[in-house]
Design an enzyme around this catalytic site. Structure first.
Site, short mmCIF file in Angstrom:
data_model
loop_
_atom_site.label_atom_id
_atom_site.label_comp_id
_atom_site.label_asym_id
_atom_site.label_seq_id
_atom_site.Cartn_x
_atom_site.Cartn_y
_atom_site.Cartn_z
CG ASP A 183 -5.99 -2.38 -4.55
OD1 ASP A 183 -6.78 -1.50 -4.17
OD2 ASP A 183 -4.82 -2.45 -4.15
CG HIS B 286 -5.31 -2.64 -0.48
ND1 HIS B 286 -4.54 -2.12 -1.49
CD2 HIS B 286 -4.82 -2.08 0.66
CE1 HIS B 286 -3.66 -1.27 -1.00
NE2 HIS B 286 -3.80 -1.23 0.30
CB SER C 151 -0.95 -0.03 1.19
OG SER C 151 -1.98 0.90 1.04
#
Length: 762
Positions: A683, A715, A600
């Protein structure tokens, strides 16, 4: 004192600190019992240490939090486990004796999806059966008993859709008022996927912003809270109430346009609560009058359980008690024991998802401004529970890379500073016991589940269970596997964890594994993870260093907020200084053969490092779902996030977005460290094009690189079979370039791949 002696001394000190959580007061804590000392200070010293391998991590038991019965004698929890032999998951429900720690199996019925204690009974249970004998796609409510779960049970209600999140309250007449949630049509009826008419076309049409969120394209259905009642019959059994006919529950959300609760993607039963007397329901919903993509505003709504009135916001813009200037996200409503007050959290900023949460207390039917408690406290609690007497609240709060419990009086002033009474690890859930103790379920880096009791006066009083004592995959793991240190960062002192491999020996050297967390407002915490598990990486033969640089949460607002519009400055400098500190102070860490990984925001930072000088310090890099092209940020769904973190709109403040652009030519020209890129199709916050863009650049530049893609993950990578491939690829990649595979028989190799590698290069 030399750095080597300093870390060894600190290691001893950390273990001693962990021991102190079983004493009361900082100067005179009382020793409680040897079992608590052994578990919290040194973990299991009896079982031989084993390396934690990916397959063992993924298939190890995963236990839910423990929920005590009203008398506090036993607690209920579930255990899920995946088998790589059968490729199936199984779940059992268990009871644990809170004095002896003895565990017994309640049921292994795969249809039991949730169980809660029924009213004030110490043995009767209410549970959701995940199938429905009469309605395809529906569920049923059943009642049973701990004495003989399979033979004492009976069906109490048939519900017409897939509903979950069961909460109950017992009325004066003995009826059980309950809440569940699930998908709803606009007319208020529950959505049942099995019975829904499938359209002939797959087209999607949108006239407003926010067409998709997290991993889902939005449709005309939405989450809603449903209420129902189980009436106590003369027979002594409970059955569906008079106003709920064959599962036609009352929808408490749909009567006001654009309300939704629980709110996705993280929303669950913590987004709503029922008052102990069963009369009232409170729930969170995003602000219905504002565009969802551009703000974080949400309100707490109040509604009668029977749905006789429409829900009303207690802290909306037109509500009489709304605190002035407070416009951000609301969360965690919880009623007081006497049903007269409601506590909830709210952020101030309307467009900042990591703003500090402040606790507010609403008095039912009050027309006065809702007061804030400990308004100036520089921490952001995530959960609150009232004490049994209603005179205080217990808060679960991230604090210095741990999740600790704090006690807060219900009349605390602005400057009051709550006191923590748990220390190490991270609290997952907690419940009041009738003897004044609190039953806590949590985890730590060295155990996937720990269950213990604590009080605000004495701290931890007894450890009931710890997974590292019973799970073979966790054999030998203990708090001795973990240390922490502080170093001078760009502008302040920065915290970092250090995690040691199996059979760690200070006289040997181990390659550095540099861990970078996501967020960017987030942290590496003393908790267990089945995805980025510190010990799995360390046991490949690395020393893991996991810093909490600028942007990290749990160390005060300033450290968190300073990352705004500074993604590549302060945090990058903090990481450079951490690497230098490790190089200069830890003789047992080999930085010359080190590797780095992040997800991330951590993935962004890996991409940023690749195109900056720090990238040349590593043998290999791994980025999971990281941004690459600055201008691509406009394709995200939660636009409030980028507008806050880059101080403006995409068109009005484009320079802010491009300031920290890993894809800028001057950065691309520096890229030459082998890199694994992981990106999944679902995602939507960080679309797949980001991973593809980076992969294309590295391939064209001749940098050794590999793309790992999952079409069915968002994600995170949560499917067990996908997770095994993820671990094999990630660990195999770093091991290849660090040289770890030649020195550690436990090391994963890329040659072990169980998925074909596509390579069309000549």
């Amino acid at each position: 004192m030399s750095p080597q002696k300093r870390i060894n001394t600190f290691r001893v000190r950390v273990n001693l600190v962990l021991c102190t959580i079983i004493f009361c007061n900082a100067c005179a804590y009382l020793f409680v019992n040897m079992r608590a000392f052994q578990l919290l200070a040194i973990g299991s010293a009896v079982l031989p240490a084993v390396a934690l391998a990916p397959k063992q991590l993924i298939s190890a038991p995963r236990r839910s939090t423990a929920v005590p019965n009203p008398s506090g004698e036993v607690a209920l929890f579930s255990t899920g486990q995946y088998s790589f032999e059968s490729h199936e998951s199984s779940t059992t429900w268990n009871l644990i004796d809170l004095k002896s720690g003895k565990i017994s199996e309640l049921t292994d019925d795969s249809n039991v999806s949730e169980i809660i204690w029924l009213g004030s009974s110490n043995s009767e249970l209410l549970y959701i059966n995940s199938t429905n004998a009469d309605i395809p796609g529906g569920v049923e409510l059943w009642i049973s008993d701990t004495a003989d779960f399979n033979n004492f049970r009976y069906k109490a209600a048939s519900l017409s859709a897939s509903l979950s999140g069961l909460k109950t309250a017992t009325t004066k007449t003995g009826d059980i008022n309950f809440l569940v949630y699930g998908q709803s049509y606009g007319n208020g009826t529950a959505y049942n996927d099995k019975l829904a008419v499938k359209p002939l076309s797959t087209a999607r049409i949108y006239d407003s912003i926010y067409p998709r969120h997290w991993d889902t394209w939005l449709t005309t259905t939405f989450n809603a809270v449903f209420s129902g009642t189980l009436e106590l019959k003369k027979s002594g059994q409970w059955a569906t109430s008079r106003y709920v006919s064959r599962g036609a529950l009352k929808n408490l959300v749909s009567t006001v346009k654009n309300l939704e609760s629980p709110y996705p993607p993280y929303g669950d039963s913590t987004d709503y609560d029922i008052s102990p007397d069963g009369k009232w329901v409170a729930f969170k919903s995003k602000a219905p009058e504002l565009p969802r993509a551009n703000n974080t505003a949400s309100y707490i709504y109040f509604v009668p359980h029977d749905g006789s009135k429409n829900p009303e916001a207690i802290n909306g813009p037109d509500s009489p008690g709304t605190p002035e200037g407070v416009k951000g996200d609301s969360s965690g409503p919880v009623f007081s024991p006497d049903s007269e007050q409601l506590a909830y959290f709210q952020m101030t900023d309307i467009a900042y998802e990591s703003d500090r949460r402040t606790l507010y207390v609403y008095t039912i039917d009050s027309k006065e401004t809702i007061p804030a408690l400990a308004k100036n406290w520089d921490r952001s609690p995530s959960a609150a529970k009232w004490t049994t007497d209603g005179k205080g609240l217990i808060l679960n709060t991230e604090d210095r890379a741990r999740n600790r419990l704090f006690i807060l009086p219900s009349d605390a002033g602005d400057d009051f500073v709550p006191r923590n009474f748990t220390d190490s690890g991270s609290v997952s859930s907690y419940y009041n016991l009738p003897n004044g103790e609190i039953l806590v379920s949590g985890s730590a880096m060295w155990t996937s589940r720990i269950i213990y009791t604590a009080t605000p006066e004495k701290g931890v009083t007894n450890v009931v269970f710890s997974a590292n004592e019973v799970d073979p995959a966790l054999n030998g793991m203990s708090s001795a596997d973990v240390d922490e240190f502080y170093y001078e960062g760009n502008w302040t002192e920065i915290h970092s964890w250090i995690i040691y491999p199996q059979n760690f020996d200070t006289s040997k050297t181990y390659p550095l594994l540099f861990y970078i967390h996501g967020g960017p407002q987030g942290s590496w915490a003393d908790s267990w993870s089945t995805r980025w598990n510190y010990k799995v990486w360390a046991d490949q033969g690395y020393v893991v260093v996991a810093p909490n640089p600028t942007g990290s949460t749990g160390f005060g607002d300033k450290l968190t907020d300073m990352i705004t519009n500074n993604w590549g400055s302060y945090p990058y400098d903090d990481l450079v200084k951490c690497w230098e500190y490790v190089r200069d102070n830890f003789d047992f860490i080999d930085t010359d053969n080190g590797v780095a990984a992040g997800a991330s925001y951590g993935g962004f930072m890996i991409n940023w490092i690749q195109g900056n000088p720090l990238g040349r310090k590593f043998k290999a890099l791994v980025s999971h779902d990281g941004t690459f092209v600055a201008d691509a940020k406009i394709s995200t769904e939660e636009l409030w996030f980028i507008e806050h973190d880059f101080n403006g709109t995409f068109w009005g403040d484009r320079d802010n977005y491009r300031r920290w652009d890993p894809s800028a030519p001057e950065h691309i020209l520096q890229m030459d460290t082998p890199q694994l890129i992981i990106h999944s199709d679902l995602d939507f916050r960080l679309p797949i094009s980001e991973g593809l863009s980076l992969f294309n650049v590295l391939q064209m530049r001749g940098v050794p690189s590999r793309l790992l893609n999952f079409p069915d993950e968002n994600h995170w990578v949560t499917n067990q079979e996908n997770s095994l491939v993820w671990h094999q690829q990630v660990l195999g990649w770093i091991n290849k370039y660090s040289g770890i595979g030649a020195s550690n028989s436990n090391a994963v190799s890329l040659d072990e791949t169980i998925v074909p590698v596509v390579d069309y290069n000549p």
